[in-house]
Enzyme design. Structure first.
Site, short mmCIF file in Angstrom:
data_model
loop_
_atom_site.label_atom_id
_atom_site.label_comp_id
_atom_site.label_asym_id
_atom_site.label_seq_id
_atom_site.Cartn_x
_atom_site.Cartn_y
_atom_site.Cartn_z
N GLU A 1 34.92 -5.56 1.05
CA GLU A 1 36.00 -4.71 0.58
C GLU A 1 35.65 -3.24 0.79
O GLU A 1 36.48 -2.42 1.16
CB GLU A 1 36.26 -4.97 -0.91
CG GLU A 1 37.52 -4.30 -1.46
CD GLU A 1 37.31 -2.93 -2.07
OE1 GLU A 1 38.30 -2.23 -2.33
OE2 GLU A 1 36.14 -2.53 -2.28
N ASP B 1 31.01 -7.95 -2.26
CA ASP B 1 30.11 -6.91 -1.76
C ASP B 1 30.09 -5.72 -2.71
O ASP B 1 30.91 -5.61 -3.62
CB ASP B 1 30.57 -6.43 -0.38
CG ASP B 1 31.97 -5.83 -0.41
OD1 ASP B 1 32.86 -6.43 -1.05
OD2 ASP B 1 32.17 -4.75 0.18
ZN LIG Z 1 35.76 -2.52 -5.92
#
Ligand SMILES: [Zn+2]
Length: 489
Positions: free
Chosen positions: A145, A78
């Site tokens: 993340e 992401d």
């Molecule tokens: Zn990163």
């Protein structure tokens, strides 16, 4: 402006350009997931997906290399979507348009997604490399993340088998990261008793502004002023000198930022108003002098304001101001293994008067050692409980303790020195990384994190330095080449 895929190393930039076309904001990773699974199919590689959406693609060992230890390469699929207000961009369908700008690659008007697109692109380049001779390589692509690390949080301990992991999500060429801090929040909620402001009194609104603030992890040791602590010190000392009642205290905002501003409303006897103002001015110059150059823009000011109907009673006020005086803030311990690394810290992040005569106090703790994180959490908890507050800790996330005798550190250091003729810096960071969560689940795992130089991550100015992408790639290949054979039992 020229063609990105003509940059070197060409396989990495080719894949990077390809992923730039795929929208992949945190929590909207469906398209990149499909792309990764399709990539595995096209390259005849084994792949799997877990229930949260993490993907593992495995490159089998080259013939004759079966006895090498398995390594895991890890990056997050992401990215953060930030754009300039005047730049049209639909994050759910528009491609990112990378361009070359001198020594750097950037994307005009939007984040570039080199964090962690360059990590993903290098994983794909390794997986599809037909010439590379290596042991088994497991490429782990985590989801989400950037907005909660839910991918790493939900990893199952049997999702991959390797016990050497290279995280490809750092942003400073020349620095090898070998540790990070775990974190948690400790929040106190305190009820207070109120009473009428009383006859013959006047109100003052005090404001404290102009502090630097800063990240509550990375910058906790820099000695920046904490607006909540300073305002509380003002109120505590003032209340010990003059009859003073507090009617409002509002300091800080974000839980992961050192508070920059604080505001309070106090009520004092009209007769002592002039003296109180003088006292505040004296306090201001003392603190300004104490903080020196680092916080020279701090301002403390006051103005007459409307008398509030109610104030805190003496007992509640003493408890609040006393417990905030005790409550620690800043670096609590330094690493015994690494020079210059804050091991444990706490941030007194905010104080707010909320409805129903309740005060909310938010703090955050960090440490690379899990037990120390809980210890400092207990210090804060106890201070707040002495004021009669109810205290809760968030579940938090674990840290990754530096191991100076790590095997992968030794290999990477030697590769770096051989390739570039100088020693890399070895560091840990006092903030959270996915590595902390992985470290906790995969017991005994040996990890390192390195990457090319990226600047302005999470902003429309994000850019990656072209020459460091080549250095990153050369280092990665050399480290893979030097992975040792498995120990015979
Ligand atoms: Zn990163």
């Amino acid at each position: 402006m020229s063609v990105i895929s003509e940059l070197k190393p060409s396989p990495v930039w080719t894949y990077f350009e390809e992923i730039c076309r795929i929208p992949r904001l945190s929590k909207n990773e469906a398209k990149i997931r499909l792309y990764l699974l399709d990539f595995a199919r096209k390259n005849n590689l084994e792949s799997k997906e877990d229930s949260i959406g993490n993907i593992l693609i495995t490159r089998p060992s080259s013939p004759g290399m079966e006895n090498r230890k398995t390594i895991v390469l890890q990056g997050h699929m992401d990215m953060v979507g930030e754009k300039n207000a005047d730049h049209p961009h639909d994050w759910l369908k528009d491609p990112i348009l990378p361009v070359i700008d001198g020594e750097w690659v950037t994307a005009p008007g939007t984040t570039l997604g080199a964090d962690d697109g360059i990590g993903i692109a290098s994983q794909l380049a390794i997986l599809s490399d037909k010439i590379l001779k290596a042991g088994k390589i497991e490429c782990l692509f985590t989801v989400d993340e950037e907005s909660g690390m839910t991918g790493a949080i939900n990893l199952k301990p049997d999702f991959f088998t390797g016990r050497i992991l290279i995280n490809l999500d750092s942003e400073d060429e020349g620095i090898l990261y070998i540790g990070c801090a775990g974190g948690m929040d400790t929040v106190g909620t305190m009820k207070y008793t109120r009473q009428p402001a009383g006859e013959g009194t006047a109100a003052l609104a005090i404001s404290l502004t102009g502090l630097r603030g800063g990240h509550s992890g990375d910058e906790i040791h820099k000695g920046f002023g904490n607006s909540v602590k300073i305002m509380n010190r003002l109120l505590w000392n003032l209340s010990n000198t003059y009859k003073m009642s507090l009617s409002d205290f509002d300091g800080g905002n974000l839980r992961n930022a050192i508070p920059r501003e604080a505001f309070a409303t106090i009520v004092v006897d009209i007769k002592s108003l002039g003296k109180v103002k003088e006292w505040i001015e004296g306090f201001y110059s003392v603190v300004l002098e104490e903080l020196g150059e680092i916080e020279k823009d701090m301002k403390i000011s006051y103005r007459d304001t409307v008398l509030p109907a109610y104030v805190m009673d003496r007992d509640s006020q003493n408890k609040l101001l006393g417990s905030l005086t005790c409550c620690p803030h800043g670096a609590i311990a330094w690493s015994k293994e690494m020079h210059d690394l804050v091991e444990t810290s706490t941030n007194l992040a905010s104080v707010k008067f909320t409805e129903n005569d309740t005060i909310k106090i938010v703090t955050t703790q960090r440490s690379s050692i899990e037990s120390s994180k809980h210890d400092v959490g207990a210090m804060v908890e106890t201070c707040l409980k002495l004021a009669g507050a109810e205290v809760v800790h968030s579940e938090g996330y674990p840290g990754w303790r530096p191991n100076m005798s790590s095997e992968i550190l030794k290999i990477t250091r030697e590769s770096y020195k051989k390739l570039f003729g100088k020693d890399p810096c070895v560091r840990a960071i006092h903030a959270g990384l996915e590595c902390g969560l992985i470290y906790e689940k995969f017991k005994g795992i040996d990890m390192i994190s390195f990457g090319p130089t990226i600047r302005g991550a999470h902003t429309p100015d994000e850019k990656i330095e072209i020459k460091t992408a080549q250095m990153f790639w050369d280092l990665l290949l050399d480290v893979i080449d030097n992975i040792p054979v498995k120990k015979q039992n």
